[in-house]
Scaffold this active site. Structure first.
Site, PDB file in Angstrom:
ATOM      1  N   GLU A 281     -20.942  27.840  24.220  1.00 52.48           N
ATOM      2  CA  GLU A 281     -19.674  27.199  24.041  1.00 52.48           C
ATOM      3  C   GLU A 281     -19.688  26.588  22.706  1.00 52.48           C
ATOM      4  O   GLU A 281     -18.825  26.397  22.043  1.00 52.48           O
ATOM      5  CB  GLU A 281     -19.230  26.295  25.191  1.00 52.48           C
ATOM      6  CG  GLU A 281     -19.122  27.136  26.744  1.00 52.48           C
ATOM      7  CD  GLU A 281     -19.039  26.072  27.770  1.00 52.48           C
ATOM      8  OE1 GLU A 281     -17.769  26.008  28.059  1.00 52.48           O
ATOM      9  OE2 GLU A 281     -20.002  25.871  28.243  1.00 52.48           O
TER      10      GLU A 281
ATOM     11  N   LYS B  93     -23.563  23.277  39.332  1.00 52.94           N
ATOM     12  CA  LYS B  93     -23.106  23.876  38.082  1.00 52.94           C
ATOM     13  C   LYS B  93     -24.176  24.017  37.167  1.00 52.94           C
ATOM     14  O   LYS B  93     -25.237  23.419  37.162  1.00 52.94           O
ATOM     15  CB  LYS B  93     -22.082  23.054  37.224  1.00 52.94           C
ATOM     16  CG  LYS B  93     -20.830  22.898  37.886  1.00 52.94           C
ATOM     17  CD  LYS B  93     -20.029  24.060  38.068  1.00 52.94           C
ATOM     18  CE  LYS B  93     -19.810  24.947  36.611  1.00 52.94           C
ATOM     19  NZ  LYS B  93     -18.470  23.914  35.987  1.00 52.94           N
TER      20      LYS B  93
ATOM     21  N   SER C 151     -23.796  19.698  35.484  1.00 51.71           N
ATOM     22  CA  SER C 151     -22.666  18.764  35.642  1.00 51.71           C
ATOM     23  C   SER C 151     -23.014  17.530  36.335  1.00 51.71           C
ATOM     24  O   SER C 151     -23.992  17.316  36.963  1.00 51.71           O
ATOM     25  CB  SER C 151     -21.551  19.535  36.570  1.00 51.71           C
ATOM     26  OG  SER C 151     -20.521  18.597  37.104  1.00 51.71           O
TER      27      SER C 151
END
Ligand code: ARG
Length: 465
Positions: free
Chosen positions: A295, A288, A282
């Site tokens: 995804e 993160k 991130s």
């Protein structure tokens, strides 16, 4: 009259050159340049056939074949300039050929139309790349089988409604995908088999006045046979639809696997860890590690489904034979080819690299009352009707929920109060390992059955032992 620079190969009956914007709209070269190899292969086969029936001389044929090979090399070196006024790959290659070899080049389009030409190119192109995708699917199956064998004993919760249902083994879960992918590959292979007929010689729609040898061109191009009906040959795009349908189903399967990877890698599950190389971070949250690749696979599936729907809509009201609407077909199919050629091998690497956490999986299986069905079935073996056994164990679960206990911790006196046949011995027998081991019939989740199925797949997929 169009000036020399922009004169069309079809310009004979036209009095002015094409409107610039419409010319841009009409051009498909940005898309169909992807078909250059097949266009050249198809032209070479057509030229050989024309020579065989006496329409071209041997010298003309030699010049055409040499010219086409050179053009292929030029395209591969990025030397051929693509221009909207030449519309599509067919006219680019033909124009370049004539530029290179003169008169003979102008004879190549005898007994042929771009309608049968594009249908032939497209079938050849799809056939080649679909065979590649089938190979990639086999590779992904191999990666899944290798992990399934490794984790044949790892107990995890099996879910329905994403609620813990019964314990399963991780290997068993992975083998479910191997089965799905096998059908996906089969659908691709079926579609390849049906599209493997040669449209060449259909010409515009009705055939040609030349005594062409369609068997010869079909054979040269590796088709099983020529298309039987010329009108069908230039009108049909169900071979594209079948590819897109098979591709969409396959993408949906990959997307489900992607979704599971997203869930499994969430810390709330913690079943699987993906190596850093498949993840991203991130820009603001330093902690993160995100499963972006699964995804994206899940997201791209929307586009793949869209391509199928677009193609169905494109075809649904077209009268026979060729209509220019059909030029839009290639963008949909090529996009899906590109996506699958990326997605399938990416999944193979991710699956091969994923690191399951069997301790986390086992703990989750133990926490969800996953052995409740087994307890009910023990009561059934003692003569309690299943519906009654279900009710009794349901009450036992409710007691455990209220007292924050696992089923294995149900006190003897509570068990006895629920049903006289619910013995402490039964409770003592409950374990997630026993639950999976007991399901050892064909298709069951038991480690021994998973190993047996892995052996089947390893043999089928040509995996070394
Ligand atoms: N670029 C065209 C396509 O992709 C080739 C066929 C053109 N045929 C025609 N009659 N204009 O569909």
């Amino acid at each position: 009259m169009a000036d020399k620079e922009t004169k069309k190969l079809w310009g004979g009956r036209f009095a002015e050159s094409m409107d610039a914007l419409c010319e841009r709209m009409n051009a498909s070269i940005d898309v169909d340049r992807a078909l250059y190899r097949e266009d050249i292969e198809g032209s070479k086969a057509h030229a050989r056939m024309l020579a065989a029936i006496g329409v071209l001389t041997d010298e003309e044929l030699a010049a055409i074949l040499k010219g086409l090979d050179e053009i292929r090399a030029e395209i591969e070196r990025g030397e051929l300039a693509f221009r909207a006024e030449l519309e599509d790959i067919h006219m680019h290659i033909e124009a370049r050929l004539t530029e290179k070899i003169g008169e003979a080049g102008k004879k190549l389009h005898t007994a042929r139309s771009r309608n049968d030409q594009v249908a032939t190119d497209f079938r050849l192109h799809l056939r080649r790349r679909m065979q590649g995708i089938v190979e990639e699917i086999r590779g992904l199956q191999r990666a899944l089988v290798a992990q399934a064998e490794r984790w044949a004993e790892a107990v995890m919760p099996g879910f329905t409604h994403l609620q813990v249902a019964q314990p399963v083994t991780f290997g068993f879960h992975l083998l479910a995908y191997v089965e799905m992918l096998d059908r996906d590959a089969g659908r691709m292979e079926d579609a390849i088999r049906r599209m493997n007929e040669c449209p060449l010689g259909a010409a515009a729609l009705a055939g040609t006045t030349f005594a062409i040898d369609r068997e010869m061109t079909a054979r040269e191009l590796g088709f099983a046979r020529p298309c039987r009906n010329a009108m069908d040959a230039v009108s049909a795009r169900d071979f594209v639809l079948e590819f897109l349908a098979a591709g969409a189903i396959h993408a949906v399967h990959l997307s489900r696997l992607a979704e599971e990877l997203v869930l499994w890698t969430s810390p709330f599950f913690g079943f699987v860890e993906l190596p850093d190389r498949f993840c991203t971070g991130s820009s603001i949250m330093p902690q993160k590690k995100n499963p972006d690749i699964p995804e994206l696979a899940r997201g791209k599936t929307g586009g793949v489904i869209g391509a199928l729907v677009a193609m169905l809509a494109l075809m649904k009201a077209l009268p026979l034979a060729y209509n220019k609407d059909m030029q839009e077909d290639k963008a949909h199919a090529l996009r899906v080819l590109d996506e699958l050629e990326m997605l399938v091998p990416a999944f193979a690497s991710i699956i091969a690299g994923m690191k399951p956490n069997p301790a986390r999986m086992r703990k989750a299986a133990e926490e969800g009352f996953a052995t409740a069905t087994d307890l009910a079935e023990m009561l059934v073996r003692k003569g309690v009707p299943f519906r009654e056994a279900h009710e009794v164990v349901g009450k036992a679960v409710a007691w455990c929920v209220a007292h924050d206990k696992r089923l294995e911790e149900l006190p003897a006196e509570v068990a006895q109060s629920l049903h006289p046949k619910l013995s402490p011995a039964m409770i003592a027998q409950l374990s997630v390992e026993r639950a999976v081991a007991a399901r050892r019939h064909l298709g069951g989740t038991a480690p021994e059955e998973v190993r047996r199925q892995c052996a089947f797949w390893k043999q089928k997929l040509g995996m070394e032992d």
